[in-house]
Design a protein around this motif. Sequence first.
Motif, PDB file in Angstrom:
ATOM      1  N   PRO A 152      -3.245   2.894  -4.177  1.00 25.23           N
ATOM      2  CA  PRO A 152      -3.925   3.800  -3.233  1.00 25.23           C
ATOM      3  C   PRO A 152      -4.524   3.005  -2.066  1.00 25.23           C
ATOM      4  CG  PRO A 152      -5.284   3.467  -5.180  1.00 25.23           C
ATOM      5  CD  PRO A 152      -4.000   2.720  -5.416  1.00 25.23           C
TER       6      PRO A 152
ATOM      7  N   GLY B 162      -4.709   4.223   1.177  1.00 26.24           N
ATOM      8  CA  GLY B 162      -5.100   5.088   2.290  1.00 26.24           C
ATOM      9  C   GLY B 162      -3.876   5.412   3.140  1.00 26.24           C
ATOM     10  N   ILE B 163      -4.091   5.661   4.406  1.00 24.93           N
ATOM     11  CA  ILE B 163      -2.990   6.001   5.316  1.00 24.93           C
ATOM     12  C   ILE B 163      -2.399   4.696   5.837  1.00 24.93           C
ATOM     13  CG2 ILE B 163      -2.338   7.165   7.444  1.00 24.93           C
ATOM     14  CD1 ILE B 163      -4.723   9.078   6.921  1.00 24.93           C
TER      15      ILE B 163
ATOM     16  N   TRP C 147       4.255   7.240   8.384  1.00 29.05           N
ATOM     17  CA  TRP C 147       2.850   7.084   7.997  1.00 29.05           C
ATOM     18  C   TRP C 147       2.589   7.989   6.805  1.00 29.05           C
ATOM     19  CZ3 TRP C 147      -0.680   3.682  10.042  1.00 29.05           C
ATOM     20  CH2 TRP C 147      -0.238   2.960  11.145  1.00 29.05           C
ATOM     21  N   VAL C 148       2.003   7.405   5.742  1.00 28.58           N
ATOM     22  CA  VAL C 148       1.793   8.141   4.493  1.00 28.58           C
ATOM     23  C   VAL C 148       0.382   7.881   3.982  1.00 28.58           C
ATOM     24  CG1 VAL C 148       2.585   8.362   2.102  1.00 28.58           C
ATOM     25  CG2 VAL C 148       4.236   7.909   3.897  1.00 28.58           C
ATOM     26  N   ASN C 149      -0.237   8.934   3.442  1.00 35.35           N
ATOM     27  CA  ASN C 149      -1.540   8.765   2.793  1.00 35.35           C
ATOM     28  C   ASN C 149      -1.272   8.424   1.330  1.00 35.35           C
ATOM     29  OD1 ASN C 149      -4.080   8.794   1.717  1.00 35.35           O
ATOM     30  ND2 ASN C 149      -4.609  10.850   2.427  1.00 35.35           N
ATOM     31  N   THR C 150      -1.288   7.153   1.018  1.00 34.63           N
ATOM     32  CA  THR C 150      -0.959   6.684  -0.335  1.00 34.63           C
ATOM     33  C   THR C 150      -2.067   6.976  -1.338  1.00 34.63           C
ATOM     34  OG1 THR C 150      -1.828   4.480   0.136  1.00 34.63           O
ATOM     35  CG2 THR C 150       0.528   4.862   0.565  1.00 34.63           C
ATOM     36  N   SER C 151      -3.225   7.407  -0.863  1.00 33.92           N
ATOM     37  CA  SER C 151      -4.326   7.770  -1.764  1.00 33.92           C
ATOM     38  C   SER C 151      -4.263   9.235  -2.187  1.00 33.92           C
ATOM     39  CB  SER C 151      -5.669   7.501  -1.088  1.00 33.92           C
ATOM     40  OG  SER C 151      -5.809   6.121  -0.832  1.00 33.92           O
ATOM     41  N   ALA C 152      -3.463  10.031  -1.487  1.00 32.82           N
ATOM     42  CA  ALA C 152      -3.367  11.463  -1.795  1.00 32.82           C
ATOM     43  C   ALA C 152      -2.726  11.668  -3.168  1.00 32.82           C
ATOM     44  CB  ALA C 152      -2.561  12.182  -0.718  1.00 32.82           C
TER      45      ALA C 152
ATOM     46  N   PHE D  98       0.977  12.760  -3.082  1.00 32.91           N
ATOM     47  CA  PHE D  98       1.913  11.666  -2.813  1.00 32.91           C
ATOM     48  C   PHE D  98       2.128  10.824  -4.073  1.00 32.91           C
ATOM     49  CE2 PHE D  98       2.423   7.117  -1.979  1.00 32.91           C
ATOM     50  CZ  PHE D  98       3.640   7.111  -1.325  1.00 32.91           C
ATOM     51  N   ARG D  99       1.038  10.501  -4.746  1.00 32.74           N
ATOM     52  CA  ARG D  99       1.108   9.637  -5.930  1.00 32.74           C
ATOM     53  C   ARG D  99       1.901  10.316  -7.056  1.00 32.74           C
ATOM     54  NH1 ARG D  99      -1.559   5.402  -5.669  1.00 32.74           N
ATOM     55  NH2 ARG D  99      -2.181   5.134  -7.831  1.00 32.74           N
TER      56      ARG D  99
END
Length: 184
Positions: free
Chosen positions: A107, A109-110, A123-128, A131-132
């Motif tokens: 995680p 963030g973006i 661009w991806v929000n990996t903390s969402a 998404f996870r």
Amino acid sequence: MAAARQDAQLGIMAFSDQKELYLAPGKGIRHAYSLIKRLFELEPRSRQTAVGSGIKQALGLLKRRSIILLISDFIDTNYERELTMLARKHDLVVVQLLDKREQEFPPLGIVPLLDQETGRTVWVNTSAEAFRKRYRATYEQNREQIGQICRRHRTEYLSIATDVDFVPQLVRLFRRRNQRGGRA
């Protein structure tokens, strides 16, 4: 059985979305060392992946029934038909390489993610959480798919994590095959 091993020939084909390396089968320790050296020195020309295309090329090259060791991460789609044909025609051993970093995305963030194959940055929000979950589901689906294909065709399957010693796993696999006399 000993005579068959002495007559064994080793060849190699490495592929991306194209044939990267092909060394015809040959005999002897010098040939084996040459295969290892050439594979170690291989600098792929392409960053694309096409497992199905690589298998098709192998099917075109292999005229006699052979023992095939197919090593990949299988992060690809649309290869089931070709893999099925390979399993029917040859004694197939599938080794799936699993990288812990591909299993669970941290995680962060973006962040910008570069797709190595297309060259596109997203661009991806990996903390969402969404998404996870999607990332993990894709990883698990990929792993399950190759396992199902192998079970369906009674093909040897081994998943190897890249962060552990793989030698004991391979030794166990080939001992088991040797005790059964090859194919499952």
